[in-house]
Write an enzyme that holds these catalytic residues in place. Structure first.
Site, PDB file in Angstrom:
ATOM      1  N   GLU A  85     -10.400  79.914 -13.186  1.00  0.00           N
ATOM      2  CA  GLU A  85     -10.736  81.137 -12.461  1.00  0.00           C
ATOM      3  C   GLU A  85     -12.318  81.367 -12.277  1.00  0.00           C
ATOM      4  O   GLU A  85     -12.644  80.721 -13.314  1.00  0.00           O
ATOM      5  CB  GLU A  85     -10.188  82.441 -13.003  1.00  0.00           C
ATOM      6  CG  GLU A  85      -8.614  82.510 -12.927  1.00  0.00           C
ATOM      7  CD  GLU A  85      -8.321  83.552 -13.782  1.00  0.00           C
ATOM      8  OE1 GLU A  85      -8.896  84.748 -14.099  1.00  0.00           O
ATOM      9  OE2 GLU A  85      -7.208  83.649 -14.574  1.00  0.00           O
ATOM     10  N   CYS A 103     -19.241  84.210 -12.446  1.00  0.00           N
ATOM     11  CA  CYS A 103     -18.545  83.946 -13.949  1.00  0.00           C
ATOM     12  C   CYS A 103     -17.740  82.876 -13.736  1.00  0.00           C
ATOM     13  O   CYS A 103     -16.443  82.731 -12.742  1.00  0.00           O
ATOM     14  CB  CYS A 103     -17.717  85.219 -14.274  1.00  0.00           C
ATOM     15  SG  CYS A 103     -16.796  84.913 -15.937  1.00  0.00           S
ATOM     16  N   CYS A 126      -7.680  77.545 -23.089  1.00  0.00           N
ATOM     17  CA  CYS A 126      -8.585  77.739 -24.426  1.00  0.00           C
ATOM     18  C   CYS A 126      -7.798  77.648 -25.732  1.00  0.00           C
ATOM     19  O   CYS A 126      -6.698  77.866 -25.799  1.00  0.00           O
ATOM     20  CB  CYS A 126      -9.037  78.888 -24.371  1.00  0.00           C
ATOM     21  SG  CYS A 126     -10.712  79.366 -25.726  1.00  0.00           S
ATOM     22  N   CYS A 171      -8.085  83.776 -29.508  1.00  0.00           N
ATOM     23  CA  CYS A 171      -8.472  85.272 -29.795  1.00  0.00           C
ATOM     24  C   CYS A 171      -7.198  86.130 -29.465  1.00  0.00           C
ATOM     25  O   CYS A 171      -6.642  86.006 -28.147  1.00  0.00           O
ATOM     26  CB  CYS A 171      -9.696  85.575 -28.868  1.00  0.00           C
ATOM     27  SG  CYS A 171     -11.163  84.653 -29.563  1.00  0.00           S
ATOM     28  N   CYS A 221      -7.259  87.947 -25.715  1.00  0.00           N
ATOM     29  CA  CYS A 221      -7.549  87.317 -24.286  1.00  0.00           C
ATOM     30  C   CYS A 221      -6.472  86.427 -23.754  1.00  0.00           C
ATOM     31  O   CYS A 221      -5.485  85.687 -24.439  1.00  0.00           O
ATOM     32  CB  CYS A 221      -8.630  86.026 -24.819  1.00  0.00           C
ATOM     33  SG  CYS A 221      -9.354  85.195 -23.716  1.00  0.00           S
ATOM     34  N   GLY A 228     -12.076  79.623 -21.243  1.00  0.00           N
ATOM     35  CA  GLY A 228     -12.514  78.352 -22.090  1.00  0.00           C
ATOM     36  C   GLY A 228     -13.797  78.767 -23.146  1.00  0.00           C
ATOM     37  O   GLY A 228     -14.514  79.652 -22.814  1.00  0.00           O
ATOM     38  N   GLU A 229     -13.995  77.894 -24.078  1.00  0.00           N
ATOM     39  CA  GLU A 229     -15.022  77.971 -24.905  1.00  0.00           C
ATOM     40  C   GLU A 229     -16.435  76.855 -24.514  1.00  0.00           C
ATOM     41  O   GLU A 229     -16.185  75.888 -24.834  1.00  0.00           O
ATOM     42  CB  GLU A 229     -14.459  77.816 -26.261  1.00  0.00           C
ATOM     43  CG  GLU A 229     -15.687  77.554 -27.421  1.00  0.00           C
ATOM     44  CD  GLU A 229     -16.595  78.702 -27.406  1.00  0.00           C
ATOM     45  OE1 GLU A 229     -16.335  79.871 -27.261  1.00  0.00           O
ATOM     46  OE2 GLU A 229     -17.925  78.592 -27.392  1.00  0.00           O
ATOM     47  N   SER A 248     -21.416  82.539 -23.064  1.00  0.00           N
ATOM     48  CA  SER A 248     -20.770  83.182 -24.063  1.00  0.00           C
ATOM     49  C   SER A 248     -20.231  82.240 -25.050  1.00  0.00           C
ATOM     50  O   SER A 248     -19.444  81.388 -24.711  1.00  0.00           O
ATOM     51  CB  SER A 248     -19.881  84.151 -23.381  1.00  0.00           C
ATOM     52  OG  SER A 248     -19.229  85.078 -24.137  1.00  0.00           O
ATOM     53  N   SER A 299     -19.726  86.729 -28.715  1.00  0.00           N
ATOM     54  CA  SER A 299     -18.413  87.689 -28.488  1.00  0.00           C
ATOM     55  C   SER A 299     -18.227  87.972 -30.413  1.00  0.00           C
ATOM     56  O   SER A 299     -17.409  87.095 -31.023  1.00  0.00           O
ATOM     57  CB  SER A 299     -17.092  86.733 -28.116  1.00  0.00           C
ATOM     58  OG  SER A 299     -17.438  86.591 -26.772  1.00  0.00           O
ATOM     59  N   LEU A 300     -18.572  88.925 -30.558  1.00  0.00           N
ATOM     60  CA  LEU A 300     -18.396  89.482 -32.281  1.00  0.00           C
ATOM     61  C   LEU A 300     -17.188  90.367 -32.308  1.00  0.00           C
ATOM     62  O   LEU A 300     -16.275  89.780 -33.188  1.00  0.00           O
ATOM     63  CB  LEU A 300     -19.849  90.384 -32.250  1.00  0.00           C
ATOM     64  CG  LEU A 300     -19.991  90.449 -33.966  1.00  0.00           C
ATOM     65  CD1 LEU A 300     -20.068  89.170 -34.661  1.00  0.00           C
ATOM     66  CD2 LEU A 300     -21.147  91.427 -34.235  1.00  0.00           C
ATOM     67  N   HIS A 301     -17.021  91.228 -31.542  1.00  0.00           N
ATOM     68  CA  HIS A 301     -15.624  92.137 -31.586  1.00  0.00           C
ATOM     69  C   HIS A 301     -15.328  92.811 -32.664  1.00  0.00           C
ATOM     70  O   HIS A 301     -14.576  93.602 -32.871  1.00  0.00           O
ATOM     71  CB  HIS A 301     -14.433  91.423 -30.976  1.00  0.00           C
ATOM     72  CG  HIS A 301     -14.828  90.682 -29.548  1.00  0.00           C
ATOM     73  ND1 HIS A 301     -15.485  91.539 -28.830  1.00  0.00           N
ATOM     74  CD2 HIS A 301     -14.421  89.620 -29.256  1.00  0.00           C
ATOM     75  CE1 HIS A 301     -15.408  90.564 -27.665  1.00  0.00           C
ATOM     76  NE2 HIS A 301     -14.973  89.464 -27.738  1.00  0.00           N
ATOM     77  N   CYS A 351     -10.814  87.842 -17.822  1.00  0.00           N
ATOM     78  CA  CYS A 351     -10.691  86.644 -18.214  1.00  0.00           C
ATOM     79  C   CYS A 351      -9.160  85.877 -18.203  1.00  0.00           C
ATOM     80  O   CYS A 351      -8.509  86.322 -19.150  1.00  0.00           O
ATOM     81  CB  CYS A 351     -11.302  86.556 -19.603  1.00  0.00           C
ATOM     82  SG  CYS A 351     -11.475  84.970 -20.202  1.00  0.00           S
TER      83      CYS A 351
HETATM   84  N1  SAH Z   1     -15.094  81.729 -25.080  1.00  0.00           N
HETATM   85  C1  SAH Z   1     -16.194  82.367 -24.872  1.00  0.00           C
HETATM   86  C2  SAH Z   1     -16.250  82.860 -23.312  1.00  0.00           C
HETATM   87  C3  SAH Z   1     -15.083  83.124 -22.708  1.00  0.00           C
HETATM   88  S1  SAH Z   1     -14.343  84.800 -22.940  1.00  0.00           S
HETATM   89  C4  SAH Z   1     -16.139  83.618 -25.867  1.00  0.00           C
HETATM   90  O1  SAH Z   1     -15.356  83.954 -26.487  1.00  0.00           O
HETATM   91  O2  SAH Z   1     -17.118  84.179 -25.751  1.00  0.00           O
HETATM   92  C5  SAH Z   1     -15.485  85.884 -22.247  1.00  0.00           C
HETATM   93  C6  SAH Z   1     -15.567  87.226 -22.919  1.00  0.00           C
HETATM   94  O3  SAH Z   1     -14.685  88.113 -22.553  1.00  0.00           O
HETATM   95  C7  SAH Z   1     -15.882  86.953 -24.331  1.00  0.00           C
HETATM   96  O4  SAH Z   1     -16.555  88.026 -25.142  1.00  0.00           O
HETATM   97  C8  SAH Z   1     -14.412  87.463 -24.602  1.00  0.00           C
HETATM   98  O5  SAH Z   1     -14.078  87.927 -26.031  1.00  0.00           O
HETATM   99  C9  SAH Z   1     -13.979  88.685 -23.606  1.00  0.00           C
HETATM  100  N2  SAH Z   1     -12.611  88.942 -23.575  1.00  0.00           N
HETATM  101  C10 SAH Z   1     -11.269  88.139 -23.468  1.00  0.00           C
HETATM  102  N3  SAH Z   1     -10.331  88.775 -23.188  1.00  0.00           N
HETATM  103  C11 SAH Z   1     -10.709  89.889 -22.860  1.00  0.00           C
HETATM  104  C12 SAH Z   1      -9.976  91.339 -22.750  1.00  0.00           C
HETATM  105  N4  SAH Z   1      -8.767  91.366 -22.670  1.00  0.00           N
HETATM  106  N5  SAH Z   1     -10.724  92.522 -22.388  1.00  0.00           N
HETATM  107  C13 SAH Z   1     -12.082  92.509 -22.730  1.00  0.00           C
HETATM  108  N6  SAH Z   1     -12.754  91.288 -23.064  1.00  0.00           N
HETATM  109  C14 SAH Z   1     -12.279  90.248 -23.196  1.00  0.00           C
END
Ligand code: SAH
Length: 347
Positions: free
Chosen positions: A90, A103, A110, A114, A117, A157-158, A189, A212-214, A329
Site C-alpha cells: 500500500e 506514505c 512485516c 506489533c 498493526c 514493513g520496517e 519511521s 514508534s515508542l507507544h 497501515c
Molecule cells: N515499522 C515502522 C513503520 C511502519 S508503521 C514503525 O514501526 O514505525 C507506521 C506507524 O503507524 C508506526 O508508528 C506504527 O506504530 C503506527 N501504526 C500501526 N498500526 C497502527 C494503528 N492501528 N493505529 C495507529 N497507528 C498505527
C-alpha cells in the site's frame, strides 16, 4: 537480468559501458525511468537495437493499481499496488498545506509483530526492491496528478529491517535527474531497531527519524511491541539521544493512543521524564481500529496531550486523514488478503 531502476546513475553508466554504450545514454535512460515508462519500447530516443538489447538484459517491474480508495473528506488517496510477482503493498497520498506527501511501504508484510498493526498479522513475505519503493512514489504522482514533495516511510514493513535497500532508495529519490526530493522532506519511521539506528546515524542524513515508542515503560511496551523484549525503552532512548548528537536532527516519537493500555496520567509523566535531555517531538496518533485486534482507541488524547505539555514536551496530535477509507497501515492489504482467502474457500 538486472533490476535497472534500482541502479544509481553511476551504476547505470558503468553497466551500459559494459554493454558498449556511451555515458550519455545512461542519463537518457535514467530520465526515462523517472518519467514512469513501463517498457523500454517507450524510450523513443534510443535506437531500436539498444531498446531490444535492454529488453533482453534488464527488468522493469512497474506496479499496477489493484485497488484505489479516495477519501471524500480530504482528498487522501489510498493505493493498493500489485507488484510484478503478484504480491500487494500500500501507499497513501496525503495532501497537507506544506505539500503532497506519499506514505510508502518497504516490505511485503512485516515481522515485527506489533499488537495494534494490521501489516504484521501474516508476517513478512519479502523485502521490497529500491525500484518497487521508488515506483510507489512515481506512480502515485502520475496516477493522482499531485506533484509529490514529501515522502514518509511509514507504510507496510520496517525500513531498518531492509536497511541497505532503503538507503539505496533514499539515494535514488535524492538524484537531481530523478525525483530530486531532498532528505529534509523525508521521514523514516522505525519500531526501534537500536543497532540499525546507530548505523543510520553514521550517514548523517538530514531526514527525520520517527521512532514508534507507544509506551514509556517496558511492561506496556513489551506487551504491545515484541521488539522491546530484547532492547528496552531506556536503551532505545539512549540510542535516540546518540542519533541526535551525531546528526543534529530532533527525533520524533510516535505514540498511538490505546484505551486503557498506554493512556494513563502516570504514563504521560514517565514519558516526559524519560524524554528529558534531548530535543524531542511527540506525535500522538488516535489508534486506528484493526478488525483482527481487540485494542480500542483511547478517549484521553486531549488530556494526555495537556499533561505532556505541562511537562514542557512538544506535542502534536496527528490529524486523522482518510478515516473513511481504511487508511491505516496495512488495512487495505489485509482486506484484499481476507477476500481472496474467502473466495478461495468458496471456490
Ligand atoms: N515499522 C515502522 C513503520 C511502519 S508503521 C514503525 O514501526 O514505525 C507506521 C506507524 O503507524 C508506526 O508508528 C506504527 O506504530 C503506527 N501504526 C500501526 N498500526 C497502527 C494503528 N492501528 N493505529 C495507529 N497507528 C498505527
Amino acid at each position: 537480468m538486472v533490476d535497472i531502476k534500482s541502479m544509481t546513475p553511476e551504476e547505470l553508466t558503468a553497466w551500459l559501458k559494459e554493454l558498449g554504450e556511451p555515458a550519455f545514454r545512461a542519463r537518457q535512460i535514467f530520465k526515462w525511468l523517472y518519467r514512469g515508462v513501463t517498457s523500454f519500447e517507450e524510450m523513443t530516443d534510443l535506437s531500436k537495437a539498444l531498446r531490444q538489447k535492454l529488453e533482453g538484459e534488464a527488468l522493469l517491474t512497474p506496479p499496477t493499481v489493484a485497488r484505489k480508495q479516495a477519501s471524500q473528506e480530504d482528498g487522501t488517496i489510498k493505493y493498493l499496488w500489485r507488484l510484478a510477482d503478484g504480491n500487494c503493498v500500500e501507499s497513501v497520498l496525503m495532501r497537507y498545506r506544506h505539500g503532497n506527501t506519499v506514505c510508502i511501504s518497504c516490505q511485503v508484510g512485516c515481522r515485527m509483530g506489533c499488537a495494534f498493526c494490521a501489516s504484521t498479522i501474516a508476517g513478512k513475505v519479502r523485502d521490497l526492491t529500491a525500484a518497487e519503493m521508488l515506483d510507489q512514489v512515481l506512480f502515485t504522482q502520475m496516477d493522482s496528478g499531485a506533484p509529490i514533495s514529501n515522502i514518509v516511510l511509514m507504510g507496510i514493513g520496517e525500513p531498518l529491517d531492509n536497511f541497505d535497500t532503503v538507503l539505496r532508495f533514499l539515494t535514488l529519490v535524492n538524484c537531481p535527474d530523478g525525483l530530486n526530493i531532498g532528505m529534509r522532506h523525508i521521514s523514516l519511521s522505525t519500531c526501534g531497531l537500536t543497532e540499525k539506528i546507530d548505523k543510520l546515524a553514521q550517514y548523517e542524513l538530514q531526514l527525520t527519524l520517527s521512532v514508534s515508542l507507544h509506551a514509556p515503560d517496558d511492561e506496556t511496551r513489551s506487551q504491545i511491541m515484541p521488539v522491546n523484549r530484547s532492547v528496552g525503552v531506556e536503551k532505545l532512548l539512549e540510542t535516540c539521544r546518540r542519533y541526535f548528537d551525531r546528526t543534529g536532527r530532533r527525533v520524533s516519537y510516535e505514540y498511538a493512543m490505546i484505551d486503557g493500555v498506554n493512556d494513563a496520567d502516570w504514563q504521560a509523566d514517565l514519558l516526559a521524564k524519560r524524554l528529558k535531555g534531548a530535543p524531542a517531538h511527540v506525535n500522538l496518533i488516535p489508534l486506528n481500529e484493526v478488525e483482527e485486534s481487540c485494542l480500542k482507541p483511547s478517549r484521553r488524547v486531549a488530556s494526555f496531550q495537556k499533561r505532556l505539555e505541562g511537562h514542557g514536551v512538544t506535542v502534536t496530535v496527528r490529524r486523522k486523514l482518510g478515516g473513511d477509507i481504511d487508511a491505516s497501515c496495512g488495512q487495505l492489504r489485509r482486506k484484499e488478503m481476507n477476500e481472496t482467502h474467502r473466495q478461495e474457500k468458496r471456490g
